[in-house]
Design an enzyme around this catalytic site. Structure first.
Site, short mmCIF file in Angstrom:
data_model
loop_
_atom_site.label_atom_id
_atom_site.label_comp_id
_atom_site.label_asym_id
_atom_site.label_seq_id
_atom_site.Cartn_x
_atom_site.Cartn_y
_atom_site.Cartn_z
N ARG A 18 0.68 -1.24 -0.12
CA ARG A 18 -0.09 0.25 -0.01
C ARG A 18 0.86 1.31 -0.03
O ARG A 18 0.52 2.17 -0.80
CB ARG A 18 -0.90 -0.08 1.25
N ASN A 37 -6.00 -3.19 1.77
CA ASN A 37 -5.96 -4.72 2.10
C ASN A 37 -7.27 -5.35 2.18
O ASN A 37 -8.13 -5.03 3.00
CB ASN A 37 -4.98 -5.06 3.29
#
Length: 95
Positions: A18, A37
């Site tokens: 990320r 996620n």
């Protein structure tokens, strides 16, 4: 402007994916959206931008960060969770 959602599968959680995606989106420029996620161990990205910027980001996502491993990249068609935020123009964030 196109708006796409992609799912990245592989070793993509716990490897900085990320953070890498936010950095890569800023480097490419012209991309709004978020990276998240997901419950199944994959990562979801919602990308909004022009064709060129989106193509560059999707190509980068096929490789991912240094310690990650991308097994597949697929488009998500249909409705995504209503808990995930709408895209804010000019902003790409981790959620």
């Amino acid at each position: 402007m196109k708006d796409v959602v992609i799912r990245v599968k592989g070793r993509v959680q716990g490897v900085g994916f990320r953070r890498w995606a936010v950095s890569k989106a800023k480097e490419i420029g012209g991309i709004s959206g978020w990276v998240h996620n997901d419950y199944d161990g994959s990562v979801l990205l919602r990308l909004k931008g022009n064709d060129d910027s989106l193509d560059k980001m999707m190509i980068a996502c096929q490789k991912g960060p240094l310690f990650g491993r991308v097994d597949s990249l697929e488009f998500v068609v249909g409705r995504i969770s209503s808990f995930l935020p709408e895209v804010e123009d000019g902003v790409f964030v981790r959620v």
